[in-house]
Enzyme design. Structure first.
Site, PDB file in Angstrom:
ATOM      1  N   ARG A 141       0.915  -1.287  -0.204  1.00 42.31           N
ATOM      2  CA  ARG A 141       0.016  -0.080  -0.126  1.00 42.31           C
ATOM      3  C   ARG A 141       0.841   1.190   0.051  1.00 42.31           C
ATOM      4  O   ARG A 141       0.575   2.377  -0.542  1.00 42.31           O
ATOM      5  CB  ARG A 141      -0.871  -0.077   1.281  1.00 42.31           C
ATOM      6  N   TYR A 142       2.022   1.203   0.700  1.00 39.13           N
ATOM      7  CA  TYR A 142       2.759   2.434   0.941  1.00 39.13           C
ATOM      8  C   TYR A 142       3.948   2.182  -0.052  1.00 39.13           C
ATOM      9  O   TYR A 142       4.477   0.994  -0.323  1.00 39.13           O
ATOM     10  CB  TYR A 142       3.329   2.598   2.445  1.00 39.13           C
ATOM     11  N   ARG A 145       7.157   0.033   1.859  1.00 40.25           N
ATOM     12  CA  ARG A 145       7.084  -1.228   2.896  1.00 40.25           C
ATOM     13  C   ARG A 145       6.048  -1.981   2.603  1.00 40.25           C
ATOM     14  O   ARG A 145       4.994  -1.668   1.714  1.00 40.25           O
ATOM     15  CB  ARG A 145       7.063  -0.474   4.210  1.00 40.25           C
ATOM     16  N   CYS A 154      -5.171 -16.657  15.122  1.00 44.36           N
ATOM     17  CA  CYS A 154      -4.799 -15.788  16.251  1.00 44.36           C
ATOM     18  C   CYS A 154      -5.054 -16.712  17.406  1.00 44.36           C
ATOM     19  O   CYS A 154      -5.865 -17.549  17.409  1.00 44.36           O
ATOM     20  CB  CYS A 154      -5.572 -14.630  16.443  1.00 44.36           C
ATOM     21  N   CYS A 158     -10.618 -10.970  18.430  1.00 46.38           N
ATOM     22  CA  CYS A 158     -11.128  -9.562  18.681  1.00 46.38           C
ATOM     23  C   CYS A 158     -12.351  -9.447  17.665  1.00 46.38           C
ATOM     24  O   CYS A 158     -12.275  -9.598  16.368  1.00 46.38           O
ATOM     25  CB  CYS A 158     -10.241  -8.492  18.432  1.00 46.38           C
ATOM     26  N   CYS A 161     -12.101  -7.142  14.788  1.00 42.38           N
ATOM     27  CA  CYS A 161     -10.739  -7.232  13.781  1.00 42.38           C
ATOM     28  C   CYS A 161     -11.007  -6.727  12.173  1.00 42.38           C
ATOM     29  O   CYS A 161     -12.111  -7.055  11.881  1.00 42.38           O
ATOM     30  CB  CYS A 161     -10.542  -8.568  13.710  1.00 42.38           C
ATOM     31  N   ARG A 163      -9.481  -7.318  10.014  1.00 44.28           N
ATOM     32  CA  ARG A 163      -9.170  -8.350   9.188  1.00 44.28           C
ATOM     33  C   ARG A 163     -10.000  -9.729   9.136  1.00 44.28           C
ATOM     34  O   ARG A 163      -9.703 -10.854   9.062  1.00 44.28           O
ATOM     35  CB  ARG A 163      -7.838  -8.834   9.076  1.00 44.28           C
ATOM     36  N   ASP A 322     -12.121   0.851  12.491  1.00 41.88           N
ATOM     37  CA  ASP A 322     -12.421   0.595  11.093  1.00 41.88           C
ATOM     38  C   ASP A 322     -13.760   0.568  10.839  1.00 41.88           C
ATOM     39  O   ASP A 322     -14.202  -0.072  11.715  1.00 41.88           O
ATOM     40  CB  ASP A 322     -11.412  -0.421  10.319  1.00 41.88           C
ATOM     41  N   ASP A 359      -7.530   5.131   9.559  1.00 39.72           N
ATOM     42  CA  ASP A 359      -7.248   4.486   8.524  1.00 39.72           C
ATOM     43  C   ASP A 359      -8.464   4.818   7.273  1.00 39.72           C
ATOM     44  O   ASP A 359      -9.410   4.490   7.355  1.00 39.72           O
ATOM     45  CB  ASP A 359      -6.994   2.856   8.464  1.00 39.72           C
ATOM     46  N   LYS A 366      -3.316   5.431   6.678  1.00 41.04           N
ATOM     47  CA  LYS A 366      -3.086   6.151   7.802  1.00 41.04           C
ATOM     48  C   LYS A 366      -3.077   7.733   7.934  1.00 41.04           C
ATOM     49  O   LYS A 366      -2.122   8.198   7.297  1.00 41.04           O
ATOM     50  CB  LYS A 366      -2.054   5.531   8.908  1.00 41.04           C
TER      51      LYS A 366
HETATM   52  S1  SF4 Z   1      -6.954  -7.812  15.764  1.00 40.59           S
HETATM   53 FE1  SF4 Z   1      -7.483  -9.532  14.383  1.00 40.59          FE
HETATM   54  S2  SF4 Z   1      -5.544 -10.134  13.656  1.00 40.59           S
HETATM   55 FE2  SF4 Z   1      -5.253  -9.090  15.549  1.00 40.59          FE
HETATM   56  S3  SF4 Z   1      -5.186 -10.444  17.233  1.00 40.59           S
HETATM   57 FE3  SF4 Z   1      -7.174  -9.578  17.113  1.00 40.59          FE
HETATM   58  S4  SF4 Z   1      -8.304 -11.013  15.482  1.00 40.59           S
HETATM   59 FE4  SF4 Z   1      -6.165 -11.362  15.416  1.00 40.59          FE
END
Ligand code: SF4
Length: 417
Positions: A141-142, A145, A154, A158, A161, A163, A322, A359, A366
Site C-alpha cells: 500500500r505504501y 514497505r 490468532c 477480537c 478485527c 481483517r 475501522d 485508516d 493512515k
Molecule cells: S485484531 Fe484481528 S488479527 Fe489482531 S489479534 Fe485480534 S483477531 Fe487477530
C-alpha cells in the site's frame, strides 16, 4: 509573546468513564490467576500449546465458564463461527469480570448479536487491502514497505478485527499465503525496505518456521527493517519463551508492535513477557483501537499509556475503529478520540502520547488526526495554543522566513477563525 486566552479555547473536559475507573487501580499489575483452571498443573498452564489446545471455542464452553452470558452474547456466540470464530485462551478468559456485562475485556472477545447488523457504509475490507495485494498474502500500500500476512490464525479473536474477512477462516475467504511468492515479490522490488509480518498472528508459528521466514527476509539485501505485529504477548504471554526471544534477537533491527486496549490487559504475566522481549533488544510499540465502553475515556487511556511505559512499551498508535461490518456497537466517535488526545498531550510524558489515526476507508492509508494547536498563520506570526489553552505567538513572515521584528500586535479572538 503569551496571552492567557484559555477562556477562548474549547478544551474538552476530562470525562469520567462509565465504570468510574480509578486511575491508580487501573495501573496496578495483577496476575490473571487460574480461575476455572485451578486444578491444571503449573507446567501445563505455562505451556503455550496447552493454552491454545484448551481455548474456549464453543457455545457450550462459553455457557459453562461464563454463566452470566447475556441473551445478546449467547445469540452472537451461536452465529460467531459463520463470521469470525469464537476463540479465547484460558489465560485471557480469566481477565473477564463475569459480574460485569460491560467488562472492557469481555466486550473485546465475547461475540454479540450486533455483529450481524451491517450498515451500508461498513465494509468487509475497510482498508482496501485486497485491492493493494500483488500476490496472495502481501499488501503493498505504501511506497517503501509491505504487509506480509503470515497466517489467518490468532490466539484469541477480537470482535472488531479489521481483517475478520480472513482471520479464523470462518467467512469462507480461504486464505492461502504463499511464502515463496511473497518473498520473491519483495526480492524483485528494491524499493521495499521494511517488511511487517502480521496476519493473523505471526508468533503462532513455531520457532523453526518463524526463524526460516525471518532468515529468508533478512537475506534480501534491500530489506533494512523487519517488524512483527502481534497480540500474542497479551493473549498468550506463555508463548514469549526465552528460546523465542533468543531466536528473534538474531534478526535485528526487528521491532514488535503489540496490541493492547485496556490497562487490565497489562498483567504481571504480560509485563514479564514484554520484559523478555525488551531484554532481547526488541523495541516495542503498542497499537490500540478506540473502542466504545472499552477505552473511550481519557482516564482509561491515560492509565493504559502510562502502564505501557512501565512495561517498556512505547504507545505508538490509537486507531479510530475501522468501518468493519458489524462493529457499530464497538465504534466510538472521532470527537471522543480528539478529547482523549487533548487530555494526553502535555498532561503526561511525551513518550506516552501515541498518534491518533484514521485508516482512510477504502485504502487511503493512515491519516493522523489531532486537536488543533495552530490557531492561525497570518502576516507576521503564527498563533499557537498549548495544552492549558494559553495562546502564544511565533514570529514568522508569510513566506515562512524569520521576522526581523515580532508583530507586537494584540492577539485578537477574531484571528483564530
Ligand atoms: S485484531 Fe484481528 S488479527 Fe489482531 S489479534 Fe485480534 S483477531 Fe487477530
Amino acid at each position: 509573546m503569551q496571552a492567557d486566552h484559555s477562556s477562548l479555547i474549547t478544551v474538552a473536559p476530562t470525562s469520567v468513564h462509565t465504570g468510574h475507573a480509578n486511575a491508580e487501580l487501573l495501573k496496578q499489575f495483577k496476575s490473571a490467576g487460574r480461575g476455572y483452571w485451578h486444578n491444571v498443573s503449573e507446567a501445563d498452564w505455562n505451556d503455550w500449546r496447552w493454552q491454545l489446545k484448551n481455548r474456549i471455542t464453543t457455545v457450550g464452553q462459553l455457557e459453562k465458564f461464563l454463566p452470566t452470558l447475556t441473551p445478546e452474547e449467547l445469540a452472537g456466540a451461536k452465529l460467531a463461527n459463520h463470521k469470525l470464530a469464537l476463540g479465547i485462551t484460558p489465560y485471557f478468559f480469566n481477565l473477564i469480570d463475569p459480574a460485569d456485562e460491560n467488562c472492557p475485556v469481555r466486550r473485546q472477545v465475547i461475540p454479540r448479536i450486533e455483529e450481524t447488523h451491517t450498515a451500508t457504509w461498513e465494509l468487509s475490507d475497510p482498508c482496501g487491502e485486497d485491492s493493494h495485494s500483488p500476490v496472495p498474502g502481501l499488501v503493498h500500500r505504501y511506497p517503501d514497505r509491505v504487509l506480509f500476512l503470515v497466517t489467518d490464525r490468532c490466539a484469541s479473536y477480537c470482535r472488531y478485527c479489521t481483517r475478520s474477512r480472513l482471520v479464523s477462516n470462518a467467512s469462507g475467504y480461504d486464505f492461502h499465503p504463499d511464502y515463496d511468492k511473497q518473498i520473491a515479490y519483495i526480492a524483485e522490488h528494491p524499493e521495499i525496505r521494511d517488511v511487517l509480518l502480521s496476519g493473523g498472528d505471526p508468533l503462532l508459528l513455531s520457532d523453526d518456521k518463524l526463524e526460516n521466514l525471518l532468515s529468508r527476509l533478512r537475506a534480501i539485501p534491500h530489506v533494512e527493517f523487519l517488524r512483527i505485529g502481534t497480540r500474542i504477548p497479551i493473549f498468550l504471554p506463555q508463548r514469549i519463551t526465552p528460546e523465542l526471544c533468543a531466536m528473534l534477537k538474531r534478526f535485528h533491527p526487528l521491532f514488535i508492535s503489540v496490541h493492547t486496549n485496556h490497562p487490565r490487559e497489562l498483567t504481571v504475566e504480560v509485563r514479564e513477557a514484554l520484559g523478555r522481549l525488551a531484554d532481547a533488544g526488541v523495541p516495542l510499540g503498542n497499537q490500540s483501537v478506540l473502542l466504545k465502553h472499552v477505552n473511550d475515556s481519557p482516564e482509561v487511556m491515560k492509565a493504559l499509556v502510562q502502564k505501557l511505559l512501565m512495561c517498556r512499551v512505547r504507545p505508538y498508535y490509537i486507531y479510530q475503529c475501522d468501518l468493519i461490518s458489524g462493529s457499530a456497537h464497538l465504534r466510538s466517535s472521532v470527537a471522543k478520540g480528539l478529547e482523549i488526545m487533548e487530555n494526553l498531550r502535555g498532561h503526561t510524558t511525551g513518550y506516552a502520547v501515541p498518534t491518533y489515526v484514521i485508516d482512510a476507508p477504502g485504502g487511503g492509508g493512515k491519516v493522523p488526526v489531532n486537536p488543533e494547536y495552530v490557531l492561525c498563520r497570518n502576516a507576521g506570526r503564527v498563533l499557537i495554543r498549548n495544552f492549558e489553552g494559553k495562546v502564544f505567538e511565533y514570529p514568522e513572515t508569510a513566506d515562512g522566513k524569520p521576522c526581523r521584528q515580532p508583530a507586537r500586535k494584540k492577539i485578537e479572538e477574531s484571528e483564530f477563525v
